[in-house]
Design a protein around this motif. Structure first.
Motif, mmCIF file in Angstrom:
data_model
loop_
_atom_site.group_PDB
_atom_site.id
_atom_site.type_symbol
_atom_site.label_atom_id
_atom_site.label_comp_id
_atom_site.label_asym_id
_atom_site.label_seq_id
_atom_site.Cartn_x
_atom_site.Cartn_y
_atom_site.Cartn_z
ATOM 1 N N PHE A 26 0.607 -1.212 -0.052
ATOM 2 C CA PHE A 26 -0.003 -0.085 -0.076
ATOM 3 C C PHE A 26 0.850 1.197 0.089
ATOM 4 C CE2 PHE A 26 -3.418 -2.413 2.531
ATOM 5 C CZ PHE A 26 -4.029 -2.876 1.378
ATOM 6 N N THR A 27 0.438 2.109 -0.647
ATOM 7 C CA THR A 27 0.980 3.496 -0.519
ATOM 8 C C THR A 27 0.591 4.226 0.621
ATOM 9 O OG1 THR A 27 -0.997 4.772 -1.411
ATOM 10 C CG2 THR A 27 0.813 3.876 -3.209
ATOM 11 N N PRO A 28 1.270 5.117 0.930
ATOM 12 C CA PRO A 28 0.729 5.736 2.296
ATOM 13 C C PRO A 28 -0.549 6.176 2.614
ATOM 14 C CG PRO A 28 3.096 6.540 1.751
ATOM 15 C CD PRO A 28 2.765 5.866 0.626
ATOM 16 N N ASP A 29 -0.923 6.822 1.421
ATOM 17 C CA ASP A 29 -2.499 7.108 1.264
ATOM 18 C C ASP A 29 -3.172 5.956 1.400
ATOM 19 O OD1 ASP A 29 -4.566 8.965 0.982
ATOM 20 O OD2 ASP A 29 -4.682 8.724 -1.256
ATOM 21 N N GLU A 30 -3.137 4.848 0.801
ATOM 22 C CA GLU A 30 -3.655 3.687 0.684
ATOM 23 C C GLU A 30 -3.830 3.056 2.364
ATOM 24 O OE1 GLU A 30 -3.456 2.118 -3.856
ATOM 25 O OE2 GLU A 30 -1.797 1.572 -2.404
ATOM 26 N N ALA A 31 -2.657 3.091 2.654
ATOM 27 C CA ALA A 31 -2.529 2.393 4.118
ATOM 28 C C ALA A 31 -3.285 3.168 5.402
ATOM 29 C CB ALA A 31 -0.989 2.533 4.608
ATOM 30 N N SER A 32 -3.442 4.563 4.767
ATOM 31 C CA SER A 32 -4.278 5.346 5.961
ATOM 32 C C SER A 32 -5.749 4.826 5.820
ATOM 33 C CB SER A 32 -3.993 6.861 5.641
ATOM 34 O OG SER A 32 -4.680 7.128 4.425
ATOM 35 N N ARG A 33 -6.325 4.531 4.427
ATOM 36 C CA ARG A 33 -7.414 4.117 4.460
ATOM 37 C C ARG A 33 -7.737 2.659 4.821
ATOM 38 N NH1 ARG A 33 -10.486 7.597 1.035
ATOM 39 N NH2 ARG A 33 -9.474 9.332 0.310
ATOM 40 N N PHE A 34 -6.872 1.960 4.406
ATOM 41 C CA PHE A 34 -7.180 0.552 4.485
ATOM 42 C C PHE A 34 -6.884 -0.146 5.867
ATOM 43 C CE2 PHE A 34 -7.026 0.973 -0.096
ATOM 44 C CZ PHE A 34 -8.362 1.169 -0.323
ATOM 45 N N THR A 35 -5.675 0.423 6.405
ATOM 46 C CA THR A 35 -5.213 0.066 7.754
ATOM 47 C C THR A 35 -4.954 1.240 8.719
ATOM 48 O OG1 THR A 35 -2.849 0.071 6.929
ATOM 49 C CG2 THR A 35 -3.908 -2.197 6.723
ATOM 50 N N PRO A 36 -6.101 1.942 9.058
ATOM 51 C CA PRO A 36 -5.919 3.315 9.412
ATOM 52 C C PRO A 36 -5.378 3.105 10.902
ATOM 53 C CG PRO A 36 -8.202 2.414 9.852
ATOM 54 C CD PRO A 36 -7.414 1.562 8.683
ATOM 55 N N HIS A 37 -5.335 1.963 11.692
ATOM 56 C CA HIS A 37 -4.596 1.875 12.784
ATOM 57 C C HIS A 37 -3.245 1.280 12.774
ATOM 58 C CE1 HIS A 37 -8.333 2.700 14.556
ATOM 59 N NE2 HIS A 37 -9.029 1.830 14.007
ATOM 60 N N GLY A 38 -2.600 1.175 11.476
ATOM 61 C CA GLY A 38 -1.286 0.797 11.364
ATOM 62 C C GLY A 38 -1.179 -0.833 11.291
#
Length: 261
Positions: A26-38
């Protein structure tokens, strides 16, 4: 990190296919959406597993989408001779290629770069690059102005979940739709949720099947995407698998809303 899509032998079902290590795609933007808790577990989270599929094995997804054909009544219901059409969550073009003949200009919005690349190749092969604009974007942040299109549509992509639409995504689709235009959700789920927001429902009759090019293809993809039906697919030697065998609602329906002029 990327898996060899042409590897021989049995393939694990989707929910066993990826691990937490694969989240690095995931890109940083995608990660913030799909794994918001890291963090996230694609063995437990089907939405996460699908997002990894789109980015790690896009051709595998395209093989499935190509077999899950839309009911012709759904496509024929959509308006013709439309000036501007927007498709959100275009994927690899299950609907996009049909929309090209229904509008002067199609804008296909898809967040996953690997899926956009496949779609671009299909559009180029059809000689339609001048009529289709591919854009990166999400349901809740469509890169388009207000009142832009007469038809705004999404196929097998929109859900009430915020990362795949939700209230913000529905508002965005309606924002870019012209007054008097139509917003359509094809192959919808959570019909009551859409009905509460003013959407009407249509369904088209007739038997439907997932149609693969061969029994071998059907058996392979059933193992991955329909593991509960894989034994029956192998036993019958099917190339066409009835949707009722899969326990999946066929792509025969849509929810739509005509915006007030």
């Amino acid at each position: 990190m990327t898996r060899p899509e042409a590897a021989a032998g049995p393939r694990p079902a989707l929910l066993s296919r990826y691990t937490a290590a694969d989240l690095r795609v995931f890109t940083p933007d995608e990660a913030s959406r799909f794994t918001p808790h890291g963090a996230g577990d694609p063995h437990q989270d089907a939405v996460l597993a699908w997002e990894l599929l789109y980015r790690l094995e896009p051709r595998l997804y395209d093989r499935l989408a190509s077999a899950e054909r839309l009911h012709p009544g759904v496509v024929n219901w959509l308006p013709r001779d439309v000036d501007q059409i927007v498709e959100v969550g275009a994927g690899t073009g299950r609907l996009t290629m049909e929309l090209i003949e229904r509008g002067r200009r199609v804008t296909a919005v898809e967040p996953a770069l690997p899926l956009r690349r496949i779609l671009r190749r299909k559009i180029a092969a059809a000689g339609c690059l001048r009529r289709v604009r591919l854009m990166h974007g999400y349901f809740d942040e469509l890169p388009l102005p207000d009142d832009f299109a007469t038809l705004v549509v999404s196929c097998s992509a929109f859900t009430p979940a915020p990362e795949h639409g939700g209230e913000a995504g529905l508002s965005e689709m309606e924002r870019v739709c012209k007054p008097g235009g139509c917003v359509a959700i094809i192959w919808p789920n959570h019909l009551d949720w859409l009905a509460d927001r003013g959407y009407r429902y249509l369904s088209f009759p007739g038997p439907m099947s997932v149609e693969f090019s061969s029994h071998r293809e059907a058996a392979e993809l059933a193992e991955i995407f329909y593991p509960q039906a894989a034994d029956e697919v192998r036993r019958h030697g099917w190339r066409r698998i009835p949707f009722e065998v899969l326990g999946v609602n066929p792509p025969r329906d849509l929810a739509y809303k005509v915006l007030a002029p």
